[in-house]
Scaffold this active site. Structure first.
Site, PDB file in Angstrom:
ATOM      1  CG  ASP A 267      -2.214   0.777   0.935  1.00 13.69           C
ATOM      2  OD1 ASP A 267      -3.252   0.494   1.542  1.00 13.69           O
ATOM      3  OD2 ASP A 267      -2.146   1.701   0.094  1.00 13.69           O
TER       4      ASP A 267
HETATM    5  C1  GLC Z   1      -4.344   4.189  -0.395  1.00 12.96           C
HETATM    6  C2  GLC Z   1      -5.254   3.047  -0.004  1.00 12.96           C
HETATM    7  C3  GLC Z   1      -5.325   1.938  -1.014  1.00 12.96           C
HETATM    8  C4  GLC Z   1      -5.163   2.488  -2.405  1.00 12.96           C
HETATM    9  C5  GLC Z   1      -3.753   3.056  -2.519  1.00 12.96           C
HETATM   10  C6  GLC Z   1      -3.511   3.692  -3.888  1.00 12.96           C
HETATM   11  O1  GLC Z   1      -3.597   4.596   0.716  1.00 12.96           O
HETATM   12  O2  GLC Z   1      -5.020   2.454   1.260  1.00 12.96           O
HETATM   13  O3  GLC Z   1      -6.601   1.293  -0.837  1.00 12.96           O
HETATM   14  O4  GLC Z   1      -5.346   1.465  -3.367  1.00 12.96           O
HETATM   15  O5  GLC Z   1      -3.473   4.007  -1.506  1.00 12.96           O
HETATM   16  O6  GLC Z   1      -4.341   4.795  -4.044  1.00 12.96           O
END
Ligand code: GLC
Length: 728
Positions: A267
């Site tokens: 993440d």
């Molecule tokens: C965010 C979220 C995740 C998302 C990623 C890219 O922090 O936790 O669900 O896919 O970043 O945007």
């Protein structure tokens, strides 16, 4: 390479490329940075073109648009040394340009076919914008409405979430990842994210091994079985081990036990955050820990680029680990057909105007099916307040969400355009052209200004019915949007009380990304409707249901608490030695509140009445390997045609481990004309009655099982029979 992008060729291609790559180029394939204007995390994108040209970045996120993607792909495949195409990732959570209801709302359909169709429609639009990797579906089980991300997932139940996972992976990926309108699915966030301490986002989760295997892992098991191409670990730690470095769950359970061969993408900035978790002293240790756990792509933290060379020198990471990660990333790009034709996604228009209209029509159908009528009181001897009576002269539409387009899209609305969403006012004006519809906010969503209430009341005075449109803004749920006290925000309750005191018929529509604690509104309003965030066709969907044009079928995928003090509250709890028995102090009850929820899982009203009778099973006794069929007669008592949702629960009466009151094992839907009845068959395989034994392996135990069916998990409304599992 053959156009099907089959796994063997993909791996062969990856192996050949790997042999040529420098360390910097290898790590570049393990690096993903933001390249567009959307910010979905704590740091913003930088300049990426040079990094792509030099092979230091092999993957992008938050970039979309055929032209923009083609420009970046061209740099990668024409100007870099090895000409490796980019993965382009984006959060296509509930639509891309055509925004569907938020996932928690879509779960209320209990319709895997439509779940898959909406994902397919989203993939077509996303791929036409050059996207090849969707950071979806979100599969986090959530049982705490304080957590803002409850909005993004399929609710409280692992069986529903597993079914949802399968449908969404199939819809996003289609028949072949190499197809021009396919996007790779990313099952997220793995795992236990929804069990964060005190309903807080990113918080630690202490989860027993049992609960992990019974609740939090099954949706991801289903996603892997459905062939999902990627998995994203969650920000939280589970029992002290951050998921981004969780070797037992990532390497051992996911990759070795489940056979997941796809890509694990961290993440946003999560690898660097291992230092804040306190499990890595520096970026080198953080990079080594994530790599060892099997995280292939570092999203936004630059930990791999800055930390892996030193980790190799320190001997805390190996080139074989790096090569294995690079191989998986290259294989995914090959399976997506990106080596065949890197510009294929984004070259073709998603479709013509007719297809775009078809997707809006689908969005409207999904949205109206997501609406859950929670209460609907009788307002005269022969009618309830909903559907609205024909011939209403004047309807007062009151509240901050009455004529609000932007918030209807909800959180994670991708490339959705706020002004495009049909407001409740617009939908009702279109559906009820002969009614005078007057509208006022009365109060804001969150502010304390009550000066508008008087004017709103004036509008109500001459109205036949008042529709209160209350709830949250789109940014009050989703990521980083937890609420310690999820009630009506701001001064909305003051507005509602003033309107209710007028003594007019009042329907309250609740727009939110979570259950809100509204006991007094439930008591005083003539009807309460969960309208969630329904997406681009919100207003038309609401009008379809309120006008009676569509008989509501939505059912709650989440238990709706009376007060936040009841949380966590869910139907699949274990009975304890003193199950709640109201009136008996020495049982699991509160002194100050009923122990029952405001509304149980599966609750939802339609405009017709229905009965379930004559529950029986195809056999009274069965063994492991058998399949039962549970049958129940469903009758539509009228006055209108309707669609019933019937839930199948099981309870292992006596087992070596205490089992929940109820476990969901299936659901079925049946459409019936008024006065019609039919038998609904619900399949139940004996192995679905297995549970994790003391060794957490699936265990089938002989003995009695109670099988129950019902329109919800309300124990007072279940039909139950007992069947017996035989040894052997
Ligand atoms: C965010 C979220 C995740 C998302 C990623 C890219 O922090 O936790 O669900 O896919 O970043 O945007």
């Amino acid at each position: 390479m053959n156009p099907t992008g089959n796994r063997f060729d993909a791996n062969l291609l990856a192996a050949n490329l790997l042999a040529e790559m420098t360390l910097e180029e290898k790590i570049g394939q393990l690096t993903m940075v933001a390249a567009g204007d959307v910010v979905t995390g704590p740091i913003r994108a930088g300049e990426v073109a040079d990094a792509i040209r030099a092979g230091r970045v092999g993957n992008l996120l938050n970039l979309w648009g055929a032209e923009q993607v083609r420009a970046m792909q061209a740099i990668a495949v024409e100007e870099s040394r090895l000409k490796i195409p980019l993965l382009i990732g984006f959060d296509v959570l509930h639509g891309h340009r055509t925004i569907f209801p938020i996932p928690l709302a879509e779960a209320a359909l209990f319709d895997p076919h439509l779940w898959e169709r909406s994902a397919r429609a989203s993939a077509i639009e996303a791929a036409s914008d050059g996207i090849s990797l969707a950071f979806a579906p979100m599969l986090d089980i959530a049982r705490d409405p304080r957590w803002g991300r409850i909005a993004e997932g399929p609710g409280e139940d692992p069986w529903v979430a597993a079914t949802f996972a399968t449908a969404k992976v199939r819809g996003l990926q289609g028949a072949s990842l190499a197809a021009v309108d396919a996007v790779a699915a990313t099952a997220k966030h793995f795992c236990g994210y929804g069990a964060g301490l005190a309903g807080l986002d990113y918080a630690s989760a202490d989860i027993s091994e049992r609960l992990l295997h019974e609740v939090y892992l099954p949706p991801f098991k289903a996603a892997v079985a459905a062939g999902c191409a990627a998995i994203m670990p969650s920000f939280n730690d589970v029992n002290g081990v951050p998921m981004t470095a969780h070797i037992p769950l990532l390497r051992d359970w996911l990759r070795r036990e489940q056979g997941f061969e796809g890509v694990i993408v961290s993440d946003y900035f999560a690898i660097a955050e291992l230092m804040r978790h306190g499990v890595a002293a520096d970026l080198v240790e953080a990079a080594a820990a994530a790599l060892a756990a099997g995280v292939d792509i570092d999203m936004m933290s630059d930990a791999y680029r800055l930390g892996l060379p030193a980790a190799l020198e320190r001997g805390v990471a190996s080139m074989s680990q790096i090569d294995a990660a690079v191989r998986r990333v290259l294989a995914l790009k090959a399976r997506l057909g990106l080596f065949d034709d890197p510009l294929r996604r984004g070259c073709t228009a998603s479709s013509g105007p007719l297809d775009a209209k078809a997707r809006r029509d689908l969005a409207r159908d999904v949205a109206r099916r997501a609406i859950v009528v929670l209460t609907n009181k009788r307002v005269s001897p022969n009618r309830k307040i909903l559907p609205l009576a024909a011939g209403l002269r004047r309807i007062a539409l009151i509240g901050p969400l009455a004529d609000n387009s932007a918030d209807m899209l909800g959180p994670w609305a991708a490339v959705g355009t706020p002004g495009q969403a049909v407001t409740v006012r617009q939908g009702l004006e279109a559906a009820l052209p002969n009614a005078e519809i007057v509208c006022a906010c009365g109060v804001g969503i969150e502010d304390e200004d009550i000066s508008g209430i008087a004017g709103a009341l004036e509008l109500c005075r001459g109205a036949d019915v008042v529709l209160l449109c209350l709830g949250e803004s789109a940014t009050m749920s989703g990521e980083a949007a937890c609420r310690a006290n999820p009630v009506l925000p701001g001064r909305q309750w003051a507005l509602a009380q003033a309107v209710l005191d007028l003594g007019k018929p009042v329907v309250a529509l609740i727009f939110s990304g979570r259950p809100l604690m509204i006991p007094a509104l439930v008591e005083k309003a003539d009807a309460v409707v969960a309208a969630w965030f329904l997406g681009i066709e919100a207003g038309n969907a609401v009008a379809d249901v309120l006008s009676g044009h569509f008989n509501p079928t939505g059912r709650l995928p989440i238990t709706w608490p009376r007060e936040i003090g009841q949380v966590p509250i869910f139907f699949a709890a274990r009975p304890s030695g003193r199950p709640a028995y109201p009136g008996n102090r020495y049982t699991s009850i509160y002194l100050d509140l009923p122990v029952e929820p405001q509304f149980p899982f599966g609750h939802g009203l339609s405009y017709n009445d229905a009965t379930l009778t004559n529950l029986r099973a195809s056999a009274k006794e069965f063994k492991l390997g058998d399949e039962l069929v549970v049958l129940v007669d469903v009758a539509n008592l009228g006055p209108v045609a309707g669609e019933e949702t019937v839930f199948l629960f099981a309870r292992d009466v006596v087992a070596s481990i205490a089992r929940p009151h109820l476990e969901l094992k299936g659901f079925g839907k049946i459409a019936l004309q008024a006065g019609e009845s039919a038998t609904l068959s619900l399949p139940l395989r004996a192995d679905q009655l297995c549970f994790p034994g003391p060794d957490l392996r699936p265990r089938f135990e002989p003995g009695d099982f109670e099988l129950s069916v019902g329109a919800s998990a309300d124990p007072l409304r279940l039909l139950t029979i007992t069947v017996r599992a035989l040894p052997g």
